[in-house]
Design an enzyme around this catalytic site. Structure first.
Site, PDB file in Angstrom:
ATOM      1  N   ARG A   1       1.188  -1.270   0.151  1.00  0.00           N
ATOM      2  CA  ARG A   1      -0.414   0.089   0.139  1.00  0.00           C
ATOM      3  C   ARG A   1       1.092   1.147  -0.313  1.00  0.00           C
ATOM      4  O   ARG A   1       0.564   2.337   0.067  1.00  0.00           O
ATOM      5  CB  ARG A   1      -0.854  -0.155   0.960  1.00  0.00           C
ATOM      6  CG  ARG A   1      -1.472  -1.251   1.634  1.00  0.00           C
ATOM      7  CD  ARG A   1      -2.612  -2.072   2.482  1.00  0.00           C
ATOM      8  NE  ARG A   1      -3.085   0.193   2.657  1.00  0.00           N
ATOM      9  CZ  ARG A   1      -4.841  -0.705   2.936  1.00  0.00           C
ATOM     10  NH1 ARG A   1      -5.342  -1.813   2.115  1.00  0.00           N
ATOM     11  NH2 ARG A   1      -5.290   0.458   3.309  1.00  0.00           N
TER      12      ARG A   1
ATOM     13  N   TRP B   1       1.228   6.328   6.142  1.00  0.00           N
ATOM     14  CA  TRP B   1       1.540   6.986   5.323  1.00  0.00           C
ATOM     15  C   TRP B   1       1.559   8.232   5.171  1.00  0.00           C
ATOM     16  O   TRP B   1      -0.011   8.867   5.558  1.00  0.00           O
ATOM     17  CB  TRP B   1       0.959   6.463   3.986  1.00  0.00           C
ATOM     18  CG  TRP B   1       1.349   6.722   2.979  1.00  0.00           C
ATOM     19  CD1 TRP B   1       2.828   6.701   1.961  1.00  0.00           C
ATOM     20  CD2 TRP B   1       0.733   7.948   1.413  1.00  0.00           C
ATOM     21  NE1 TRP B   1       3.275   6.926   0.328  1.00  0.00           N
ATOM     22  CE2 TRP B   1       2.155   7.917   0.529  1.00  0.00           C
ATOM     23  CE3 TRP B   1      -0.469   8.656   1.890  1.00  0.00           C
ATOM     24  CZ2 TRP B   1       1.343   8.755  -0.901  1.00  0.00           C
ATOM     25  CZ3 TRP B   1      -0.753   9.443   0.232  1.00  0.00           C
ATOM     26  CH2 TRP B   1       0.489   9.620  -0.867  1.00  0.00           C
TER      27      TRP B   1
ATOM     28  N   LYS C   1      -3.841   8.717 -21.702  1.00  0.00           N
ATOM     29  CA  LYS C   1      -4.571   6.755 -20.804  1.00  0.00           C
ATOM     30  C   LYS C   1      -4.579   6.261 -21.543  1.00  0.00           C
ATOM     31  O   LYS C   1      -3.743   5.669 -21.639  1.00  0.00           O
ATOM     32  CB  LYS C   1      -6.231   7.145 -20.525  1.00  0.00           C
ATOM     33  CG  LYS C   1      -5.981   8.425 -19.002  1.00  0.00           C
ATOM     34  CD  LYS C   1      -5.032   7.362 -17.767  1.00  0.00           C
ATOM     35  CE  LYS C   1      -3.824   8.211 -17.719  1.00  0.00           C
ATOM     36  NZ  LYS C   1      -3.927   8.753 -16.402  1.00  0.00           N
TER      37      LYS C   1
ATOM     38  N   HIS D   1      -9.955  23.035 -39.027  1.00  0.00           N
ATOM     39  CA  HIS D   1      -8.687  23.584 -39.048  1.00  0.00           C
ATOM     40  C   HIS D   1      -7.648  22.446 -39.226  1.00  0.00           C
ATOM     41  O   HIS D   1      -6.047  23.240 -39.551  1.00  0.00           O
ATOM     42  CB  HIS D   1      -8.229  24.211 -37.903  1.00  0.00           C
ATOM     43  CG  HIS D   1      -9.916  25.827 -37.635  1.00  0.00           C
ATOM     44  ND1 HIS D   1      -9.414  26.290 -38.683  1.00  0.00           N
ATOM     45  CD2 HIS D   1     -10.226  25.809 -36.734  1.00  0.00           C
ATOM     46  CE1 HIS D   1     -10.776  27.711 -38.082  1.00  0.00           C
ATOM     47  NE2 HIS D   1     -11.206  26.921 -37.127  1.00  0.00           N
TER      48      HIS D   1
END
Ligand code: F6R
Length: 619
Positions: A27, A74, A497, A516
């Site tokens: 984790r 963390w 992504k 364009h």
């Protein structure tokens, strides 16, 4: 993201706790600790660093006992250090606690506890909880005299959690009653593992899966009183409730990913939480000077700003582009650069420039370099980051954290939504302070922003619908993503992504730009993904879609209930209707899922795409 493991049984607790901590390492963490109780004595060991170091500390000075709790931290409040590592203790060192989540009202609680004589040893929000429990225990004088420790512990715990605002998963141990562990959950996962003559508490099943597969998931607002041979469940009011156990079929690698095939998919599914945790406690009431209190950004600092300059890379840069639309919607002039380009070009930066650096890792070399240059020219720097103690936090004048937990998949998903959420918080506050919008108008955004996590959950529950479309298009070699206005950056993000995880050529374009030049590449059957939810531009966008369709494109449109009547498409994905300005928070999700399933069909290494690193520390 922090990890919790608790053990109560008839064997050496530290063996199970250390094993549990190792299983939680995936984790991400920066410090860890363990506490056990033996004959009403607590042993506590904590280290800044890896579980291996904690093991060494225990080898040198063993901890005894058949009950204990442990934690991987963390950092969110306070730097990674031994003092800030969990478990935390009360003043007398008799009660220990581990916590995941955020205590929103910790400053108020801390002030009161300090005033009544409690001594704090860390910079964490967590520590208030243990002192609060200690305080509540003191209020049961008569029962304490009679030695009714277990009853007092339960009552005090219940009273303490009633005072806490925020999110928490807690496990607490009191040396005076070593036959029980108490735990509770609110907006932060907690699971009980049921063994033979032993039971476990953990933040996820992977921590104890080696020892038992029989589990009970706690729901928000529930308490578990865990003993060696039994577990009782209560609601926060103290009423006993019945819970059913489940048998987990996952292996340990699946368990780490919460049963998902990849971290990326797990992280996509954690996005409601990322948004909720990042906005929580920062928006209401708006009049309260939350930014000053939390990050030191005062009215005076904000009033002196002349324009906003954003620097970032990759996905974080796309968050910066969305920020431009948001800030300028509030009439705050905003410029956005790739951090690398910002460094390369000549620029006009001075003490009135408010530079916002956006970075998940806080270690991206290009972003750090841009920050240093801007600071040299006198700019004030605010960092939006997910990583406490990162280089960026040390260089910036102000830090606004996104509370997403560590992102393990290389492709950024939940961190992006966290960055957007932090930007909304910041922009709304600044706009109110600069009187660009009234409190009433700001309230309109706040009210809607608070609904977004539920909308995200609703959208994610329809993952199969998006998967079906991705499966259908997974052999195509070129994709075009188009949109206008605040969703133009989301078109860029959708294309990024798919490029990075599925290795497919994709372009993101402003729909108005198509004629364009880029429209020349459209040929029969080319998939064009169009984000078409914004009422302000929907008619123009409908025209751009017609132009693409006339050239044979297959349109995959993301719409909402209002915009769908304007849009013709081969495939339609309907997202919940929200304010135009907030729509990127929802429109991003189908694009992440689309990219994920295309990559899955192509058997790509989704969590570790080729040629990419999670943190780019070279220029
Ligand atoms: C894309 C991605 C990268 C990062 C970029 C910046 O999915 O993850 O484009 O967004 O490298 O990284 P941070 O946010 O750590 O500065």
């Amino acid at each position: 993201m922090c990890g919790i493991i608790g053990y109560i049984g008839d064997k050496k607790a530290s063996d199970f706790l250390i094993e549990g901590l190792k299983r939680l390492e995936y984790r991400g963490y920066d410090s860890c600790g363990i506490a056990t109780a033996n004959e009403d004595k607590l042993s506590l060991r904590r280290v800044s660093g890896r579980v291996g170091l904690l093991e060494e500390a225990i080898e040198k000075k063993p901890v005894k006992g058949i009950v204990g709790i442990a934690h991987t931290r963390w950092a969110t409040h306070g730097i990674p250090s031994e003092d800030n590592a969990h478990p935390h203790t009360d003043c007398k060192g008799e009660i220990v606690l581990v916590h995941n989540g955020i205590i929103e009202n910790y400053t108020e609680l801390k002030e009161k506890l300090l005033a009544s004589g409690h001594k704090f040893k860390s910079e964490t929000d967590t520590e208030v909880v243990i002192h609060l429990i200690e305080d509540k225990i003191k209020s049961f004088k008569a029962e304490m005299k009679n030695g009714e420790y277990e009853t007092v512990f339960f009552k005090a715990f219940k009273k303490a959690i009633a005072d806490i605002e925020g999110s928490f998963a807690l496990a607490v141990l009191w040396s005076k009653c070593p036959d029980m562990l108490l735990s509770a959950r609110l907006h932060s996962p907690l699971v009980i593992g049921l063994g033979k003559k032993e039971n476990f508490v953990a933040s996820d099943v992977s921590a104890f899966l080696k020892f038992t597969k029989k589990v009970v998931f706690l729901e928000d607002g529930e308490i578990a009183l865990v003993r060696k041979n039994s577990v009782e469940y209560f609601n926060f009011a103290g009423k006993e409730i019945k819970k059913k156990s489940t048998d987990i079929k996952w292996d340990s690698s699946m368990a780490e990913k919460g049963g998902y095939k990849h971290f990326m998919l797990k992280e996509i599914h954690e996005q409601a939480e990322s948004v909720e945790n990042t906005i929580r406690g920062r928006l209401l009431p708006l009049e309260k000077d939350i930014l000053k209190k939390e990050i030191g950004l005062s009215f005076k600092d904000i009033k002196s700003l002349d324009h906003v300059q954003i620097v970032a890379c990759g996905t974080a840069y796309h968050a910066g582009l969305v920020a431009k639309y948001i800030f300028e919607n509030f009439e705050i002039p905003t410029y956005v650069d790739f951090a690398s380009e910002f460094s390369d070009r000549s620029k006009i930066i001075d003490k009135n420039t408010f530079l916002i650096a956006i970075s998940q890792s806080g270690e991206t070399a290009d972003t750090l370099c841009a920050v240093r240059e801007a600071k040299e020219s006198g700019a004030k720097v605010l960092a939006i980051t997910n990583t406490v103690g990162s280089s960026l936090t040390r260089e910036a004048d102000y830090v606004l954290y996104t509370h997403c937990g560590p992102e393990i998949g290389v492709a950024s998903t939940k961190a992006f939504l966290g960055q957007l959420s932090a930007i909304y918080v910041l922009a709304i506050h600044i706009a109110v302070i600069l009187k660009k919008i009234s409190l009433k108008e700001a309230g309109k955004y706040v009210k809607e922003l608070i609904k977004i996590p539920r909308f995200i959950e609703k959208l994610l529950s329809r993952e199969d619908e998006m998967k079906r479309i991705a499966d259908k298009y997974s052999t195509y070699e070129h994709f075009l993503f188009i949109s206008r206005y605040v969703n133009f950056p989301i078109a860029l993000e959708g294309a990024l992504k798919i490029k990075e995880i599925a290795y497919v050529h994709a372009e993101g374009y402003a729909a108005g730009e198509m004629k364009h030049g880029p429209i020349a590449i459209i040929e029969k059957n080319m998939p064009v993904i169009c984000i078409a939810t914004n009422s302000k531009v929907i008619k123009l966008l409908a025209g751009n879609i017609e132009e693409a369709m006339a050239r044979g494109a297959k349109i995959i449109a993301i719409v909402d209930e209002e915009s769908k009547k304007h849009i013709k498409a081969s495939e339609i994905i309907e997202v919940p209707k929200t304010l135009d300005m907030l729509s990127p928070l929802l429109n991003t999700i189908p694009l992440q899922i689309f990219a994920y399933y295309i990559a899955l069909n192509k058997k790509c290494d989704i969590d570790k795409p080729r040629n990419l690193a999670k943190s780019v520390t070279v220029r």
